[in-house]
Design a protein around this motif. Sequence first.
Motif, PDB file in Angstrom:
ATOM      1  N   ASP A 109       0.849  -1.190   0.000  1.00  0.00           N
ATOM      2  CA  ASP A 109       0.000   0.000   0.000  1.00  0.00           C
ATOM      3  C   ASP A 109       0.890   1.247   0.000  1.00  0.00           C
ATOM      4  N   THR A 110       1.157   1.773  -1.188  1.00  0.00           N
ATOM      5  CA  THR A 110       2.065   2.923  -1.276  1.00  0.00           C
ATOM      6  C   THR A 110       1.448   4.182  -0.673  1.00  0.00           C
ATOM      7  N   ASP A 111       0.130   4.346  -0.768  1.00  0.00           N
ATOM      8  CA  ASP A 111      -0.513   5.520  -0.181  1.00  0.00           C
ATOM      9  C   ASP A 111      -0.368   5.506   1.339  1.00  0.00           C
ATOM     10  N   LYS A 112      -0.612   4.357   1.929  1.00  0.00           N
ATOM     11  CA  LYS A 112      -0.490   4.238   3.385  1.00  0.00           C
ATOM     12  C   LYS A 112       0.963   4.432   3.822  1.00  0.00           C
ATOM     13  N   SER A 138       6.658  10.818  -7.368  1.00  0.00           N
ATOM     14  CA  SER A 138       6.469   9.577  -8.125  1.00  0.00           C
ATOM     15  C   SER A 138       7.178   9.677  -9.468  1.00  0.00           C
ATOM     16  N   GLN A 151       3.292   6.246   2.313  1.00  0.00           N
ATOM     17  CA  GLN A 151       3.636   7.665   2.225  1.00  0.00           C
ATOM     18  C   GLN A 151       3.046   8.455   3.389  1.00  0.00           C
ATOM     19  N   GLN A 152       1.828   8.150   3.728  1.00  0.00           N
ATOM     20  CA  GLN A 152       1.194   8.848   4.846  1.00  0.00           C
ATOM     21  C   GLN A 152       1.942   8.565   6.150  1.00  0.00           C
TER      22      GLN A 152
END
Length: 273
Positions: free
Chosen positions: A20-23, A38, A25-26
């Motif tokens: 999970d790249t979004d998680k 990116s 990064q967050q």
Amino acid sequence: MPTPDITPGAPCWIDLMTSDTDKAQQFYGELFGWTFESGDQEKYGGYISASKNGKSVAGIMKKDEDQAAMPDVWSTYLRTDDAAATAAAVTANGGQVYMGPMDVPEQGHMAMFGDATGAAIGVWQPREMKGYEVVAEPGTPAWHELHAKDYAAAVKFYQDVFGWDTDVMSDTPEFRYTTLGAGDAAKAGILDASAFLPAEVPSNWQIYFAVENTDQAIGKAVGMGATLVQPAEDSPFGRLATLADPTGAMFKVVQDLGQGGQDQAGEGTAAGA
């Protein structure tokens, strides 16, 4: 900010393979103050570069379908001047080639190997991208450490394949530890982990991140969904802890790095292992 001295065979880059790249990064953005960019999807597969105060520190990559069963993991990359020659040396010295040398357009060549003890280790042959640009500051890599089930085989492998000039920091039955380089010039360590690694856990590389306050970092990380794997403990070289991020990738934090911080972090981790 300390600028890393990246010589052949030394750690030069880290990246996170995550589900999970979004998680990711967050989480790491909030924990370490990272910002992200990116890469081009066609050229770089959507690889995400992480920076701290404008300096490159790490990469993040989403696992593809055939990697879905693998755990999320941080990887260390060692500098090489010839990835193909390193691949041949890995095979000749009891290691495995997990991913052969791959061209990263304009940036360099990368490969992923298994060392003689089964630990995964990457290599980077640089062109435009030389490696991380800052170390041993809060929110940046501080130390790289191999937890080896076969300590003697590990030391010999990195000497023979990567030309490590090693220094024995300790050689007692309770605590065996060898570093790449000596004293303040040390860049990585190998720990005899045969006494504490469970049978199902292979030899593995660990990455330590510098933090201003270990206990505050733990509280912040756990509040964002991380798991505390090894509670904070003091050592002569700093306060250490092990965490797993919200998707399970393990990493370590260390507080109070001074001059020669990379070396101090390593000795501290060993002392606290």
